[in-house]
Scaffold this active site. Structure first.
Site, PDB file in Angstrom:
ATOM      1  N   GLY A  15       0.807  -1.214   0.000  1.00  0.00           N
ATOM      2  CA  GLY A  15       0.000   0.000   0.000  1.00  0.00           C
ATOM      3  C   GLY A  15       0.841   1.266   0.000  1.00  0.00           C
ATOM      4  N   ASP A  34       9.092  -7.879   5.076  1.00  0.00           N
ATOM      5  CA  ASP A  34       7.902  -8.358   5.780  1.00  0.00           C
ATOM      6  C   ASP A  34       8.040  -9.858   5.997  1.00  0.00           C
ATOM      7  OD1 ASP A  34       4.842  -6.903   6.051  1.00  0.00           O
ATOM      8  OD2 ASP A  34       5.000  -9.044   6.424  1.00  0.00           O
ATOM      9  N   ILE A  57      12.731  -8.234  11.159  1.00  0.00           N
ATOM     10  CA  ILE A  57      13.523  -7.010  11.201  1.00  0.00           C
ATOM     11  C   ILE A  57      14.650  -7.129  12.223  1.00  0.00           C
ATOM     12  CG2 ILE A  57      13.425  -4.566  11.849  1.00  0.00           C
ATOM     13  CD1 ILE A  57      10.674  -4.469  10.530  1.00  0.00           C
ATOM     14  N   GLU A  58      14.380  -7.793  13.352  1.00  0.00           N
ATOM     15  CA  GLU A  58      15.425  -7.943  14.379  1.00  0.00           C
ATOM     16  C   GLU A  58      16.578  -8.804  13.893  1.00  0.00           C
ATOM     17  OE1 GLU A  58      11.595  -8.936  16.656  1.00  0.00           O
ATOM     18  OE2 GLU A  58      12.109  -8.553  14.563  1.00  0.00           O
ATOM     19  N   SER A  76       4.817   0.777   8.753  1.00  0.00           N
ATOM     20  CA  SER A  76       3.551   0.676   9.465  1.00  0.00           C
ATOM     21  C   SER A  76       3.668  -0.494  10.435  1.00  0.00           C
ATOM     22  CB  SER A  76       2.396   0.449   8.476  1.00  0.00           C
ATOM     23  OG  SER A  76       1.165   0.353   9.158  1.00  0.00           O
ATOM     24  N   CYS A  79      -0.076  -3.128  14.621  1.00  0.00           N
ATOM     25  CA  CYS A  79      -0.995  -2.216  15.316  1.00  0.00           C
ATOM     26  C   CYS A  79      -1.672  -2.848  16.528  1.00  0.00           C
ATOM     27  CB  CYS A  79      -2.064  -1.721  14.337  1.00  0.00           C
ATOM     28  SG  CYS A  79      -3.139  -3.048  13.701  1.00  0.00           S
TER      29      CYS A  79
END
Length: 520
Positions: A15, A34, A57-58, A76, A79
């Site tokens: 997105g 991702d 990511i880590e 993003s 959430c």
């Protein structure tokens, strides 16, 4: 001007990448990261030339980030730790570990990115994670602006209030910062919407509860005068486009596949958010749309001649069969994947073929009962029919059964319509029921794993041993750990030699663990 080098974290289905393209800024996404394999398939289909890292990511070192030489970060973060209906644990939630890792790593980069754009749900603006972010930006010399915005502010009929932060490291001031956080936020229309709860996603709201919460009179469909007035105001806002601008042509939709089932109507009709094509509003669409009911997205009324009020008046006084017939008059259906993508702002070319990639391939079926039909077809979950693969998209091979190939309007593939014998239909229904039970079990296990204290003890590099029914790989991967599942036969007579050896090691470890706990 040289193109900006952009790093896209938590890239999802792309997105932010599309938004970057539509902004007109000269930019190149040097890497998208991702861990969701399903989302990555969609992303790769739409952006085949963008390097896509299927990694936590880590698990990415500082040196690896430095080799990318990026000027901008788009992200993003998860959430769930900040949603209004969740536990709102903020940085105490293990799902924020990757975000905290980024905040710790950014100041140590060989060259700080010039721009940062972050998006998240309402609730992030008051979280401890936001405080950590602001402290890092201030220490690194960034100026930033925070806004709360919803698609309705740009003319799209969907309520999806979101937090955005734009940061810039420059001598030029992006915005004059104030000690008062509220002055940094651009006011946005607050739109109320109900979000589903994992513990009880299909829980109907009782009329008594709503009356206790709101003193005004309930009209019908558990709707109060305040609710009705709010929706009327939203539909009167001429700056917002009507829903019919985002709908697919009727001739391109197989309506039967999208009508709300009778059992859902009977049980949850009172909490459905119903909109018409002429409406200028809809509630936020979530990943539970079509599976859960409350707060996951609106449904569309196709029969405009029928008044909603006339259907729901005195509905509770009817027998079940009469209720269903009354509700069926509205011809309620779900929005199609393409229509949801339109409302989300994706371009015309985005969803159809990509949807085939990630929703069809998991249901591969090979026909063995028809000797002349040796090709491998796939079951399309939205049409419950066999979708031909790209290599045979034009014409299906002959078979002993009657097969008619027609183009699938939503997925741009050929759909084979077959006359299945009754036994085949019964078997398909059993498989669908089994799949539904499996999905509910998976949702329950993920919820329990995420909300018990088990995740607090998992750290980067851990290996979690789980039963095959516990599909928690994505959840565990968020903290940089991995899940190991014992081998099982999958219909074979025996395990392979390597699988036997792995199982033996696991049982040895399990026995040792039990002994230690018993001794203690």
């Amino acid at each position: 001007m040289e193109a900006l080098r952009v790093l896209e974290l938590y890239s999802g289905i792309g997105g932010m990448h599309y938004a970057l393209k539509q902004s007109g800024i000269s930019a190149q996404v040097v890497a998208a990261i991702d861990i969701n394999t399903t989302a990555n398939q969609v992303y790769r289909h739409n952006f085949p030339d963008t390097p896509l890292w299927n990694r936590t990511i880590e698990g990415i070192s500082l040196d690896e980030f430095n080799t990318l030489h990026f000027d901008m970060i788009l992200m993003s973060p998860p959430c769930q730790p900040f949603t209004r209906q969740g536990l709102q644990r903020g940085i105490a939630d293990p799902r924020t570990k990757s975000f905290l890792y980024i905040l710790n790593l950014l100041p140590r980069l060989s060259q700080l990115p010039r721009f940062i754009l972050l998006e998240n749900v309402k609730g992030f603006e008051t979280s401890s994670a936001r405080q950590c972010l602001v402290e890092m930006l201030t220490e690194c010399g960034y100026t930033f602006q925070e806004v709360m915005a919803s698609p309705t502010t740009v003319g799209i009929p969907n309520s999806r209030l979101r937090y955005f932060l734009m940061a810039k490291i420059s001598t030029q001031v992006l915005c004059s910062q104030s000690k008062d956080f509220q002055t940094l936020l651009i006011p946005a229309k607050i739109e109320s919407s109900v979000e589903p709860t994992q513990s009880n996603p299909l829980r109907p709201v009782s009329a008594l509860t709503r009356e206790e919460e709101m003193e005004d009179h309930v009209l019908y469909k558990l709707e109060t005068t305040n609710d009705a007035q709010r929706k009327m105001n939203q539909n009167s806002d001429l700056t917002v486009r009507q829903i019919h601008d985002f709908l697919e042509p009727q001739e391109n939709i197989n309506m039967d596949q999208y009508f709300v089932p009778s059992e859902v109507l009977l049980r949850y009709a009172l909490i459905l958010d119903i909109v018409k094509p002429t409406c200028r509003r809809s509630i936020c669409f979530t990943k539970g749309y079509g599976r859960y009911v409350e707060g996951t997205g609106s449904v569309l009324q196709c029969c405009l001649e029928t008044e909603i009020e006339s259907v729901f008046k005195n509905l509770d006084q009817l027998l079940e069969e009469e209720k269903v017939q009354q509700l069926l008059r509205l011809k309620l259906r779900y929005f199609t994947p393409k229509e949801v993508a339109n409302i989300m702002g994706f371009p015309e070319s985005f969803l159809p073929s990509a949807c085939c990639v990630f929703q069809v391939t998991s249901c591969q079926v090979i026909f063995t009962s028809a000797p002349k039909l040796s090709m491998s077809c796939q079951v399309c979950p939205h049409f419950s029919r066999h979708v031909c693969p790209p290599s045979s998209r034009q014409v299906c091979p002959p078979s002993s059964r009657q097969v008619i190939s027609t183009p699938c309007p939503v997925f741009s593939r050929s759909v084979c319509h077959e006359a299945h014998p009754p036994r085949s239909l019964q078997r398909r229904k059993r498989l669908q029921n089994r799949k539904s039970k499996t999905e509910k079990t998976e949702a329950a296990t993920k919820y329990l794993t995420a909300n018990c204290k088990f995740m607090d003890n998992i750290i980067h590099g851990d290996v979690v041993l789980a039963d095959r029914e516990f599909d928690i790989r994505e959840l565990i991967a968020l903290v940089g750990a991995e899940v190991f599942y014992p081998a099982f036969r999958k219909g074979m007579e025996q395990l392979a030699a390597a699988e036997v050896e792995e199982t033996r090691k696991i049982m040895t470890l399990k026995i040792h663990d039990e002994r230690v706990h018993n001794w203690n």
